[in-house]
Each structure stands twice: as C-alpha cells, then as structure tokens.
Design an enzyme around this catalytic site. Sequence first.
Site, PDB file in Angstrom:
ATOM      1  N   GLU A   1      25.233  44.637  66.264  1.00 10.74           N
ATOM      2  CA  GLU A   1      26.319  45.365  65.590  1.00 10.74           C
ATOM      3  C   GLU A   1      26.333  45.147  64.075  1.00 10.74           C
ATOM      4  O   GLU A   1      26.548  46.082  63.307  1.00 10.74           O
ATOM      5  CB  GLU A   1      27.686  44.994  66.176  1.00 10.74           C
TER       6      GLU A   1
ATOM      7  N   HIS B   1      38.384  41.936  74.484  1.00 12.28           N
ATOM      8  CA  HIS B   1      38.094  43.372  74.580  1.00 12.28           C
ATOM      9  C   HIS B   1      39.353  44.215  74.370  1.00 12.28           C
ATOM     10  O   HIS B   1      39.375  45.378  74.733  1.00 12.28           O
ATOM     11  CB  HIS B   1      37.483  43.710  75.948  1.00 12.28           C
TER      12      HIS B   1
END
Lengths: 81, 331, 336
Positions: free
Chosen positions: B67, B136
């Site tokens: 990422e 998350h």
Amino acid sequence: MSTKLILPKWGMGIEEGTVSRWLKAIGDRVEQGEPIVEIETAKAIQEVESPASGVLTRILLAEGETAPVNSEIAEIDDSQR
Amino acid sequence: MSLAINKPRPDTMVQMTFLDALVQAQIEELERDERVIVMGEDIAVYGGGKLVSRFDERRIWSMPISETSFTGVGIGAAMTGLRPIVDLSIASFMYLASDPIINQASKLRYMTGGQVKVPVVFRCCMYYGSSLAAQHSDRPYPQFLNVPGLKIISPTSPADIKGLLKSAVRDDDPVLIFEDTKLWPVKGEVPTDPDHLVPIGKAEIKRAGSDVTVVAIGGAMRLAMDAAKDLAEEGISIELIDPRTLKPLDMDTIMASVAKTGRLVLVENAHRVANLSSEIAALIAEEGFESLKKPIRRLCAPDVHVPFSPALEQHVFPGKAQIVAAVKGLM
Amino acid sequence: MSLTKGRDSETYRRMLRIRKFEEEGTRLYKAGKIPGAFHASIGQEGTIVGACIALCDSDAMTGTHRSHGHPIGKGAELKALMAELMGKATGICKGRGGSMHLADNSVGIIGESAIVGGGIPLATGCGLSAKVRQTDQVCLCFFGDGAVNQGTFHESLNMASLWKLPVIYLCENNGYAITTSIARSHGQPNIAKRAEAYGMPGIAVDGQDVREVYKATSEAVARARRGDGPTLIEAKTYRFDEHQVGLFIPGTPYRHAEEVETNKKLRDPLLLFRRALLDTSFSEAELHEIESSVVAEVRDAIQFAEASPFPPASALYDYMYSNPILYPPQGATSAV
C-alpha cells in the site's frame, strides 16, 4: 421440524439485501441446494439456495423488501419429506 | 473544447445505487480521458468487477500488497502525465498510504513552488458496524483534515458520488474520497450526463428547516434523514446539511443555517477527539457565537476502539434515537 | 570536438559545478546567508554526473535530501538553485523547498525527497506512467545506502521488476546513513546483490570513476528503453564532508579521520577524472578554461541570489492548490 432460511452474508460492506424475486411460492416443494430466492445487494443479484428439503411454509420478507444480513426470511418444513 | 460545448447535454436521470454510481463514474472517466488509470488490490472483489471486465491491463492495474509504495507510484504517475485513481479499498490501509499522501502528494506542489502538479485521487471505503473489529473499522478522515494541500470528499448520495468523483478525477490537486459502505445500497436519481459534475467545496442543504441545524457526515446522513422525518411529524423542523466536501469545508452554508436556527447538532461516525465536528464547532464558536441560542451538540463515536462483538459495537456509533433526543434537548 | 570529447567536457563541467557550488554554499551557510540545514555531496560528484549524463533531457529523475548535485548533474542553471538555498523569491522552488529539496522540473526532476526512501515509489510511478503513455522516457532514481532498508525500496523494486518498468535505481552508497555504517545496518552489505531477489540485474560500480558510472547507467538506460525493465546500480562512493555542515556528533567518531583523508587524497572523483582527461584528449589549457568559466558561473549565481528579494508575507499561501476553492479558508489567516 422447520428450518429457517437466513439472509446470507456476502462479504465486507454488504450489510443488507432486498428480495428481488421469490423462486418458490408458499406450499411449493424445495430440495436442499435448490435456488429459492433472488436477493439484490449493492454489489450484485444472487440466488440463495434452500438449506433443507421440504415444503416452503412461510415467507417473512416480501419482494421489494429489505432486511439486514442474518435475518430470517423464510421457513421450510422438513418433516414433510 | 468546442466539442464539449456542442455536445448535447442529456438531462435524463436513472435510478441507481451509490455503489453503481461510483463504478459508473469511474467507467465514464476512463472512457473520457486515456490518462485516467485505476490502481488497487483485488479491484473486482471490492466493487470494481465492471472495471476489470471492461478495460485492459494498461488502464486497470492490479497491485501487489504494497500500500505505501503503490500509493507513491500513483503520485509519481500523476506528476508525469497520468490521472490515477488509487483504490486503497479498506480505510485502515490509509495509514500505510499516509506517508506518500502527506509527505509527497500534499506537499510537492508547494515545496517545488508550483513546478509540479499532482492530479491523483485516493479512494477508500469505511467499513464499520459489522463486526470487523478495530483494524478494519476505521473512519480516518480527521487525521487527513489536519494536512494542508489535500482536498477531501465524502458524498452521501448516488448523484453526488458520481459528480464529485468526476470532479476529483478532473481536479489538478490530490483528492481523497472517504466512501461509507453504509451508503452502498442507497438508491437515488443520477444524471446520465457523462459531464455531470458536483463542485468540490460546496455543501448541500438536504432538507430545509427552521428549528435546528443538523450537519451529518458520511453514513450518518441516512440516520439523520430518518430522524428529520420523525421529528417533522412531531412539529420540529430540521435543516439538514451535507458538507459533501470535508476539506475545504463550506462553512458559509453551515454558518448561514445556524444564523437562522440558532441550534446546531453535529453527527459523525469518526472518534470525537479533533474530528470534523470539533472543527465546525470551533469555527461556530469563533465566528457564529452570537447566533447560538443553545450549546452545540456533537454526536460521534467515543474515544474507544471499535469492538468485535455486536453486543458492544452497537453502543459505539450514534443512532437515530440519539439524534432525535439531541435535537429535542435543544428545543 | 568528438562526441566523446564533448561528453567528457560536459561531464567535467557539471562535476566541477557541483564542487564549486557546494564549496561556496558551505562558506555562505557558515556565514549565515543560507538558513536551515546544508548537506553537501562533495566527493559524490562522479556518481551523480556519471549517471545523469547517460540520460536524455526528456528523461525524469528523483533525488534525495542531499539534493544540490542532482539538478546540477542533470544540467540545471545555477542561479535559481543558489537563490533557493537563500530562501529567495527567485529560487527554483520560490523559497518553499530549500537545500534539501532543490528540484528543478525544467530538467526533469519530479522531486527531491527528504523522507529517506520517499522518492523510490515516485520514480517507479514515473516508469509506470511512461509505460502507459507509451513513450521511451526513463526515470533515474537516486537514493542512499540508508534508503535500501526502507520498505519502499523492497516494494518498489518488486513492482518495477514485475511490470518491467523503465527505471534505473541508483544507490549512492557513501557507506554511512548519517553515522550508521553499512556494517551496523545491513544484513546483506552487498547492495547490488539485493537486485537478484527482485529478478533484475544488480551492478556494483566504482562511484568515484565517473566513466564507470556512465557506462553502467548507459547500459541500464538502453535496457529500460528496450522494454527489458529496471536495473539496480550500486555506486560505491564517499562523502568528504560531514553528513550536514556543522553537525556536532558526540562520542567516538563513527569514521576515522584517516579514512576521510585517504579518500580525499586518493579517491577524489574530480582529481581522478581530471588526470584521466589530461592523459587522453584534453590539454591543461582546455581544462583551465572550463574551470574558470565554472567559477564565474557560481560567482554570478551568488550575486543573483544575494540581489534577489525575499518572498513577501502576502505570498505565504501561493502554490498550495492548482485550483483553489475558498482558500485560504475562513479564520486561517488570523493565526498568522
């Protein structure tokens, strides 16, 4: 004995589904694994399979109605084999 | 240029979901401008199936699990002639991406004295309220509000995600989009015009009213709309504002509403310490204090992590009942 | 003049520009004319110019906090660079970058990153862009021996190899990340060898020999333009000055004074190249001419910079956004 049909989980972010079409009517026989209802989510329209063989006795979510995942949406009487 | 002017402007509307509008906007921008590319992990899994099937590998880049660097790759590509949409899928991954976003994308135009531009869009989805636990379930836009040089949007309707995503792609500065998955299934009328643009930096009054101003951000908008309907039945008139762009914030619209109502409730799902509500409250305190009839109320996630168990998580995010109660408390 | 001689002349000129620019810069820094921090690349000119001279004007580049040499190596004019060091309005970055960020986009530099390893993904993105746009542009990515231990090095080299991107990863290995030696920080001290793990060629060269760096970089550039992908080049070089001018480092010295002196005496890239030029195609007079013109260029740059105005307070918000909306926002100026 009756088996409950649960609105399935389809992955992250999909928290609700809408019945687009019941493929069986009350009183119809269904086999385990046979498609019973079409559910529309934000991502797709998917068929849901019957969890048991028997007779569809109750529909708890009408076409066009929306419910959260994990909700009970129908009942199948599996004593009438 | 003349082509765009002479092109017929279809003003037809079509019903679609928020997620479909989001994908539609990307398809149209990819088709309009060959400099636009999409980069991300498992793009098909996170709602982009139509993109993967429609465009070739030169336009849709499937990323390895890197990422930080693929965010930087998007920035480098933006500085050298492309207009990438970097899809970071889950908002928690924004932390890994934050170094290139903050240290490179936001700063390079300024640090080079305007020699370069960075026309890149970073997208991410905010998942919460569905038992995914703290790693998350983040809504991390407040961290980025504190970074000069970024533009940040979080639209709440299908028409707005289409129009604002398109504006973001066509903008010459880095734009972050925080998409709330609670809005994915929301349906609405969306213009079919491929040049339907919603300007960055403009709030929208979703519902005009006179008693209390409610500003709701992202997924909180759905509950705030329901609350406003219920309160209307009880004779309480809500003016409901969607900032749509979180940075730069359209304070004029909020200030004008508070001047009218004198009461303000702020609803958002980010943690309450130094979030967007804090900033709005501070600006109202500095510049709109005289208008206030009652103290400002903020409904936010508390300063606690998002738990896994539904039994606990249901207490974290403000619900419709709390919005209704907060509004009534100000009457 | 032959092609080779023309290139040698330009190579020597650019190396000397870096040396003189930084010698004068150091003097001005100590005299209080240059604010902030000053990181000189004196001793590393052979690596920088050897790599840059292998590029075309249209090729792109990224650099590091030790940034002065990179634009000069790529052919930038000195005036705006010197003005930037002094924080002047005429600086290449309008006084918003300074010593660590001397990026001159007119010679293809897209950024000089003072975040160690921060430029590596950007260069990789430039390579991806060249591939999408179907041009034959390549990107030269400078970084130091410290940066190869950043995650961005690993992630970016993997992607560049996977997609065969036209990027030349050039490690200026001067042996020390500030005070931390390779021996104290690298599990695999042979940096070029790391390339193998990513499926790309890795080449170690003597960074003090500008011709060796040029040769290795030219081959890497040709490979990149052919579509055969990236190369990692490790140029073993040496920093003659301290990490930062005036930096006080307490405790035991991290490198011996003798090591520094030996490198200055025997491994000065300018002296080595000058000797090689005299041995082959250049006369003493020809080199003198280059040297005096460079001295004049640096002198002119200093005069230009000193005569330039500082940016006015009203310019504080300039260059923030390409298309500003409500900027600066309400209340933003009251705190200033």
